[in-house]
Scaffold this motif. Structure first.
Motif, PDB file in Angstrom:
ATOM      1  N   ALA A 232       1.282  -1.237   0.399  1.00 41.43           N
ATOM      2  CA  ALA A 232      -0.155  -0.317   0.557  1.00 41.43           C
ATOM      3  C   ALA A 232       0.967   1.098   0.018  1.00 41.43           C
ATOM      4  O   ALA A 232       1.593   1.513   0.667  1.00 41.43           O
ATOM      5  CB  ALA A 232      -1.083   0.207   1.472  1.00 41.43           C
ATOM      6  N   VAL A 233       0.681   2.173  -0.666  1.00 39.40           N
ATOM      7  CA  VAL A 233       1.818   3.491  -1.116  1.00 39.40           C
ATOM      8  C   VAL A 233       0.931   4.420  -1.391  1.00 39.40           C
ATOM      9  O   VAL A 233      -0.112   4.544  -2.362  1.00 39.40           O
ATOM     10  CB  VAL A 233       3.155   3.230  -1.929  1.00 39.40           C
ATOM     11  N   HIS A 234       1.627   5.543  -1.396  1.00 38.75           N
ATOM     12  CA  HIS A 234       0.580   6.665  -1.884  1.00 38.75           C
ATOM     13  C   HIS A 234       2.142   7.475  -3.340  1.00 38.75           C
ATOM     14  O   HIS A 234       2.969   7.272  -2.473  1.00 38.75           O
ATOM     15  CB  HIS A 234       0.232   8.239  -1.433  1.00 38.75           C
ATOM     16  N   ILE A 235       1.975   7.861  -4.259  1.00 35.23           N
ATOM     17  CA  ILE A 235       2.653   8.484  -4.700  1.00 35.23           C
ATOM     18  C   ILE A 235       2.444   9.803  -5.572  1.00 35.23           C
ATOM     19  O   ILE A 235       1.466  10.403  -5.876  1.00 35.23           O
ATOM     20  CB  ILE A 235       3.206   7.358  -6.550  1.00 35.23           C
ATOM     21  N   GLN A 236       3.696  10.561  -4.770  1.00 38.03           N
ATOM     22  CA  GLN A 236       3.446  11.797  -5.226  1.00 38.03           C
ATOM     23  C   GLN A 236       4.672  12.102  -6.483  1.00 38.03           C
ATOM     24  O   GLN A 236       5.599  11.615  -6.951  1.00 38.03           O
ATOM     25  CB  GLN A 236       3.865  12.478  -4.052  1.00 38.03           C
ATOM     26  N   LEU A 237       5.191  13.826  -6.495  1.00 41.58           N
ATOM     27  CA  LEU A 237       5.510  14.498  -7.710  1.00 41.58           C
ATOM     28  C   LEU A 237       6.422  14.929  -6.934  1.00 41.58           C
ATOM     29  O   LEU A 237       6.321  16.713  -6.026  1.00 41.58           O
ATOM     30  CB  LEU A 237       5.183  14.692  -8.703  1.00 41.58           C
ATOM     31  N   LYS A 238       7.896  15.012  -7.019  1.00 41.55           N
ATOM     32  CA  LYS A 238       8.076  16.068  -5.935  1.00 41.55           C
ATOM     33  C   LYS A 238       9.765  16.092  -6.888  1.00 41.55           C
ATOM     34  O   LYS A 238      10.733  15.700  -7.261  1.00 41.55           O
ATOM     35  CB  LYS A 238       9.192  15.569  -4.187  1.00 41.55           C
ATOM     36  N   ASP A 239      10.529  17.176  -6.971  1.00 46.44           N
ATOM     37  CA  ASP A 239      11.456  18.148  -7.776  1.00 46.44           C
ATOM     38  C   ASP A 239      11.617  17.052  -9.197  1.00 46.44           C
ATOM     39  O   ASP A 239      12.699  16.841  -9.924  1.00 46.44           O
ATOM     40  CB  ASP A 239      12.667  17.695  -7.161  1.00 46.44           C
ATOM     41  N   ASP A 240      10.174  17.584 -10.516  1.00 47.26           N
ATOM     42  CA  ASP A 240      10.296  16.131 -11.374  1.00 47.26           C
ATOM     43  C   ASP A 240      10.395  15.201 -11.104  1.00 47.26           C
ATOM     44  O   ASP A 240      10.208  14.324 -12.603  1.00 47.26           O
ATOM     45  CB  ASP A 240      11.313  17.391 -12.138  1.00 47.26           C
ATOM     46  N   GLN A 241      10.222  14.414  -9.922  1.00 48.71           N
ATOM     47  CA  GLN A 241      10.630  13.265  -9.844  1.00 48.71           C
ATOM     48  C   GLN A 241       9.234  12.456  -8.982  1.00 48.71           C
ATOM     49  O   GLN A 241       8.976  13.181  -8.314  1.00 48.71           O
ATOM     50  CB  GLN A 241      11.876  12.594  -9.363  1.00 48.71           C
ATOM     51  N   LEU A 242       9.054  11.278  -9.319  1.00 46.70           N
ATOM     52  CA  LEU A 242       8.209  10.322  -9.262  1.00 46.70           C
ATOM     53  C   LEU A 242       8.099   9.573  -7.353  1.00 46.70           C
ATOM     54  O   LEU A 242       9.289   8.637  -7.151  1.00 46.70           O
ATOM     55  CB  LEU A 242       7.645   9.346  -9.464  1.00 46.70           C
ATOM     56  N   VAL A 243       7.957   9.883  -6.392  1.00 52.25           N
ATOM     57  CA  VAL A 243       8.478   9.426  -4.823  1.00 52.25           C
ATOM     58  C   VAL A 243       7.436   8.464  -4.406  1.00 52.25           C
ATOM     59  O   VAL A 243       6.146   8.805  -4.830  1.00 52.25           O
ATOM     60  CB  VAL A 243       8.793  10.126  -4.287  1.00 52.25           C
ATOM     61  N   VAL A 244       7.934   7.685  -4.319  1.00 52.42           N
ATOM     62  CA  VAL A 244       7.067   6.443  -3.744  1.00 52.42           C
ATOM     63  C   VAL A 244       6.885   6.160  -2.452  1.00 52.42           C
ATOM     64  O   VAL A 244       8.196   5.499  -1.840  1.00 52.42           O
ATOM     65  CB  VAL A 244       7.288   4.849  -4.827  1.00 52.42           C
ATOM     66  N   MET A 245       5.298   6.209  -1.124  1.00 50.25           N
ATOM     67  CA  MET A 245       6.240   6.189   0.015  1.00 50.25           C
ATOM     68  C   MET A 245       4.729   5.112   0.462  1.00 50.25           C
ATOM     69  O   MET A 245       3.839   4.953  -0.056  1.00 50.25           O
ATOM     70  CB  MET A 245       6.348   7.552   0.386  1.00 50.25           C
ATOM     71  N   SER A 246       5.159   4.541   1.577  1.00 56.85           N
ATOM     72  CA  SER A 246       4.187   3.828   1.858  1.00 56.85           C
ATOM     73  C   SER A 246       2.675   4.572   2.478  1.00 56.85           C
ATOM     74  O   SER A 246       3.054   6.038   3.366  1.00 56.85           O
ATOM     75  CB  SER A 246       5.104   2.814   3.080  1.00 56.85           C
ATOM     76  N   LEU A 247       1.919   3.930   2.118  1.00 55.09           N
ATOM     77  CA  LEU A 247       0.224   4.632   3.485  1.00 55.09           C
ATOM     78  C   LEU A 247       1.150   5.223   4.165  1.00 55.09           C
ATOM     79  O   LEU A 247       0.699   5.560   5.525  1.00 55.09           O
ATOM     80  CB  LEU A 247       0.304   3.982   3.063  1.00 55.09           C
ATOM     81  N   ASP A 248       1.942   4.005   4.821  1.00 58.09           N
ATOM     82  CA  ASP A 248       2.017   4.134   6.953  1.00 58.09           C
ATOM     83  C   ASP A 248       3.002   5.613   6.839  1.00 58.09           C
ATOM     84  O   ASP A 248       2.889   5.803   8.431  1.00 58.09           O
ATOM     85  CB  ASP A 248       2.755   3.196   7.496  1.00 58.09           C
TER      86      ASP A 248
END
Length: 250
Positions: A232-248
């Motif tokens: 389970a993750v959420h993905i966002q855009l940081k400095d023109d790069q996609l960053v994948v992080m755990s929903l925790d």
């Protein structure tokens, strides 16, 4: 005259508006060798994704000479790799003329939202007490999908968020102007912020996607399998790069 070409016969076609996702090739300069080498590298990363896709050549960041811009060469190279150049986005008058000569569609440059700053007018007691006549614009309702999005299907939320309460299967595509929420495995393609909203995010219960994109920035499955794959993750855009992080850690 055929039997169908009679009065009252149903027309042989209709024109309807359609929304499809296209891959943009953001061209900085054009040289035949480097162009084809770079294209081969991209295809090698995800051969299934690039096969028979329509492609738009974006000239919004083109820095080369117009005289070096050979659309016939670009089209030929792409066709050798089973990629179909459909049109050109942006560019100056000379560059668009060259694209037209190569029978390519002409698309306008991407819309860029610019905030205009104006000084506030001097307030008066009468103005403070006057009722406003401007209608309140409420939030855009999210589009909610209850059933599985199957292979070959496309689901699009053109104004707000897209919420899917079921799996997204491989070969399916989900798009939204805002965020995308998938309460199940995400195995197809997810494109959030399709109008350029860089703050959009993708949320899913199990990341197994073929491709994830936010505001045109994308990663394919090979790029994200080392980061939260099948979790389970959420993905966002940081400095023109996609960053994948755990929903925790949301």
């Amino acid at each position: 005259m055929t039997d169908t070409a009679t009065a009252g016969a149903r027309p042989c076609f209709q024109l309807k508006g359609a929304t499809v996702s296209l891959t943009a090739l953001e061209l900085h300069y054009f040289e035949i060798g480097p162009f084809e080498d770079t294209l081969r590298d991209k295809i090698r990363q995800a051969p299934g994704f690039f096969r028979d896709i329509p492609l738009i050549v974006s000239l919004e960041k083109y820095e080369g000479l117009t005289s070096e811009l050979d659309f016939f060469q670009i089209i030929g190279i792409c066709r050798r790799h089973n990629i179909h150049v459909a049109g050109v986005r942006g560019g100056n008058d000379d560059q668009r003329r060259l694209a037209r000569n190569a029978s390519l569609a002409l698309l306008p440059a991407s819309a860029r939202r610019e905030e205009s700053v104006t000084e506030p007018a001097a307030a008066s007691p009468e103005a403070d007490m006057a009722p406003t006549t401007e209608a309140f614009q409420g939030p855009v309702a999210a589009k909610i999908i209850n059933q599985t999005v199957r292979s070959g299907q496309q689901v699009y939320a053109p104004e707000g968020d897209l919420i899917i309460l079921a799996p997204v299967q491989a070969g399916a595509e989900v798009l939204a102007a805002g965020n995308i929420h998938v309460y199940g495995p995400l195995r197809g393609r997810a494109l959030a912020g399709v109008h350029g909203l860089e703050s959009a995010r993708v949320f899913c219960q199990s990341l197994e996607a073929e491709l994830v994109s936010i505001a045109g920035h994308y990663k394919i499955s090979e790029d994200i399998q080392d980061h939260g794959w099948k979790s389970a993750v959420h993905i966002q855009l940081k400095d023109d790069q996609l960053v994948v992080m755990s929903l925790d850690k949301a």
